[in-house]
Write a protein that holds these residues in place. Structure first.
Motif, short mmCIF file in Angstrom:
data_model
loop_
_atom_site.label_atom_id
_atom_site.label_comp_id
_atom_site.label_asym_id
_atom_site.label_seq_id
_atom_site.Cartn_x
_atom_site.Cartn_y
_atom_site.Cartn_z
N ILE A 23 0.85 -1.20 0.00
CA ILE A 23 0.00 0.00 0.00
C ILE A 23 0.88 1.24 0.00
N GLY A 24 0.69 2.08 -1.00
CA GLY A 24 1.53 3.28 -1.06
C GLY A 24 0.95 4.26 -2.06
N LEU A 25 1.84 5.05 -2.64
CA LEU A 25 1.40 6.04 -3.62
C LEU A 25 0.70 5.36 -4.80
N GLY A 26 1.07 4.11 -5.04
CA GLY A 26 0.42 3.34 -6.11
C GLY A 26 -1.08 3.25 -5.88
N ASN A 27 -1.48 3.02 -4.64
CA ASN A 27 -2.90 2.86 -4.33
C ASN A 27 -3.63 4.19 -4.25
N LEU A 28 -2.95 5.17 -3.62
CA LEU A 28 -3.67 6.39 -3.27
C LEU A 28 -3.51 7.50 -4.31
N TRP A 29 -2.46 7.41 -5.09
CA TRP A 29 -2.23 8.44 -6.10
C TRP A 29 -2.48 7.88 -7.51
N LYS A 30 -1.76 6.79 -7.81
CA LYS A 30 -1.76 6.31 -9.19
C LYS A 30 -3.05 5.59 -9.58
N PHE A 31 -3.50 4.68 -8.70
CA PHE A 31 -4.70 3.91 -9.07
C PHE A 31 -5.91 4.81 -9.34
N PRO A 32 -6.22 5.76 -8.44
CA PRO A 32 -7.36 6.63 -8.73
C PRO A 32 -7.20 7.36 -10.07
N LEU A 318 -2.30 10.44 5.86
CA LEU A 318 -2.58 9.08 5.41
C LEU A 318 -1.65 8.70 4.25
N ILE A 319 -1.56 9.58 3.28
CA ILE A 319 -0.74 9.28 2.11
C ILE A 319 0.75 9.19 2.51
N GLY A 320 1.15 10.08 3.40
CA GLY A 320 2.54 10.04 3.86
C GLY A 320 2.85 8.74 4.58
N PHE A 321 1.95 8.30 5.44
CA PHE A 321 2.16 7.04 6.17
C PHE A 321 2.27 5.87 5.19
N ALA A 322 1.35 5.86 4.23
CA ALA A 322 1.35 4.76 3.26
C ALA A 322 2.66 4.75 2.47
N ALA A 323 3.12 5.95 2.10
CA ALA A 323 4.35 6.04 1.31
C ALA A 323 5.55 5.59 2.14
N LEU A 324 5.55 5.92 3.42
CA LEU A 324 6.72 5.58 4.24
C LEU A 324 6.92 4.07 4.37
N THR A 325 5.83 3.33 4.58
CA THR A 325 6.00 1.87 4.70
C THR A 325 6.43 1.26 3.37
#
Ligand code: PFF
Length: 464
Positions: A23-32, A318-325
């Motif tokens: 779960i990361g920028l792929g889910n929250l930025w790119k997929f949408p 939320l997006i920052g947390f997802a990106a960090l992991t």
């Protein structure tokens, strides 16, 4: 050896860390935004199909190789290929993974850094004045921010610092601990935002857009894009899952874990879409550019809604947390190479690799307009491949990950024996009744599908 390399505290630790990687920028930025560009419904269905038919089988393969050898990618391939066709040449797949980790992290952390800036802007109330998508694009995103080299470099370095810190403290005390804190928080924030979005007037339309398929809008390009994205979002093709798999014990079921991680990843991507499209649909603001929805349209619409500062802020956190992991897992691939193959200590490996990637990443940070020369480099001449940043993204998404995934599928499907793979998959699982289906998927379906991406890239198409 297991002790010096580290191990997860248990099954939950592994699932959380691996899900955090996925779960990361792929889910929250790119997929949408690719769902927006590909007209929703049918694309979403195809994407889910790709995750199940190609993503899950390759994830099983990666984790299997990691746990079997208890080594990171380079060592794992060179160990398992002994006496097999191709021999040591297979370790180049591991090297490709290390190169991919290096490349992706160097630009991913630039985008991840933006979330720090946007969280700050939300708290300070500055984003509440946005009047239109174009205004946001001009003033906050494009005009003043992307081209501000100093700010770009600063946020990128901050994010690399956080990432390096987590990897420095090791598998259990660093990576697992961060995931155990951030992932539940991330789910909580997502839930709050989902409930909030369900009260907006655009909720019903968002559900229809996402879940009522219209196959007439589907193109071959969308199908390949769905597959390419499945790779990126599940962190496949570069040995991240392999590396995380090398820290699990023999009592974890690999097929079950791979399925759970993929399911969670897909759910989060879909929920992110529901939230974003509800918010966008509830206003009459025009989306001027799909790829910047997250940093332009969303804050603009939030600005018109009650309590915008708060919701904006938790959204970017939320997006920052997802990106960090996710960045943690990218650095772990590179660091674990130095730990396993060069016998470096973890502190030395994480600090050195973190510093080298952070330094290289400065070129990416400056290539968004901050520095004319770096911004003008363009390998393939398309708008999306502009600058060092665009070039790195192009190389990783179009070449490194697909080629890596293709080779991993070939290796596990054709080079490793059926007996060895079954033996490993049964550990912690018992009778694996889906084995035959998995073998067909990994031997034929996955290489053919990923091969199609590679061929189409050679023919000139791109996947971002
Ligand atoms: N899966 C991450 C995302 O969706 O943002 C990106 C990523 C992380 C890709 C780690 C590859 C990887 F090894």
């Amino acid at each position: 050896m297991a002790e010096s390399r580290g191990q997860w505290s248990g099954k939950l630790g592994f699932i959380l860390a691996a899900t955090g990687s996925a779960i990361g920028l792929g889910n929250l930025w790119k997929f949408p935004y690719i769902t927006h560009e590909n007209n929703g419904g049918a694309f979403v269905l195809v994407y889910i199909g790709m995750v199940l038919l190609v993503g899950v089988p390759i994830m099983v393969a990666e984790i299997l190789v990691g746990r079997r050898t208890q080594l990171s990618p380079v060592g794992a391939f060179s160990h398992l290929s002994q006496g097999k066709p191709g021999g040591k040449a297979w370790s180049s797949v591991g090297f490709l993974g290390v190169l991919a980790g290096f490349t992706i992290l160097s630009y991913y952390s630039v985008v991840a850094g933006w979330t720090i800036h946007y969280t700050y802007l939300s708290f300070s109330g500055e984003l509440s004045h946005l009047a239109s998508d174009a205004h946001a694009l001009q003033t906050y995103f494009g005009g003043e921010f992307l081209t501000n080299g100093q700010q770009q470099v600063m946020y990128h370095l901050m994010f690399m610092g956080l990432t390096t810190g987590a990897v420095y403290f090791g598998v259990q005390k660093g990576i697992e601990r961060v995931a155990k804190i951030l992932l539940p928080l991330l789910l909580l924030i997502l839930l709050v935002l989902l409930v909030y979005s369900s009260t907006t007037s655009g909720f019903g339309e968002a559900l229809r857009f996402l879940f009522v398929p219209d196959f007439s809008t589907l193109t071959t390009g969308s199908v390949l894009e769905a597959l390419g994205h499945a790779f990126f979002t599940l962190s496949l093709g570069m040995g991240a899952m392999l590396t995380y798999g090398s820290y699990i014990s023999k009592d974890v079921s690999i097929p079950r874990a791979a399925f759970q991680i993929s399911l969670l990843d897909t759910l989060i991507a879909l929920i992110a879409c529901v939230i974003m499209f509800s918010i966008i649909n509830s206003s009459d603001i025009e989306v001027s550019k799909s790829s910047t929805i997250l940093f332009t349209t969303i804050p603009t619409v939030f600005a018109q809604l009650p309590a915008s500062g708060f919701f904006n802020a938790i959204f970017y956190l939320l997006i920052g947390f997802a990106a960090l992991t996710s960045t943690i897992s990218l650095l772990e691939v590179v660091s674990s190479y130095a730990i396993d193959e060069l016998s470096w200590s973890r502190p030395r490996a994480s600090l050195t690799m973190g510093a080298v990637i952070a330094s290289f990443g400065v070129l990416n940070a400056l290539s968004l307009g901050g520095n004319a020369t770096l911004s003008s480099i363009n390998l393939v001449g398309r708008e999306s491949t502009a600058g060092v940043f665009g070039t790195m993204d192009y190389l990783a998404s179009n070449w490194f990950l697909p080629v890596g995934g293709f080779m991993i599928a070939l290796f596990v499907g054709w080079v490793l024996g059926a007996r060895d793979t079954l033996d490993e998959l049964q550990k912690g699982h018992g009778d694996f009744s889906w084995f035959k289906l998995w073998r067909v998927l990994i031997k034929f379906v996955a290489p053919l599908a990923v091969g199609a991406i590679i061929v189409s890239v050679i023919l000139g198409r791109e996947y971002q």
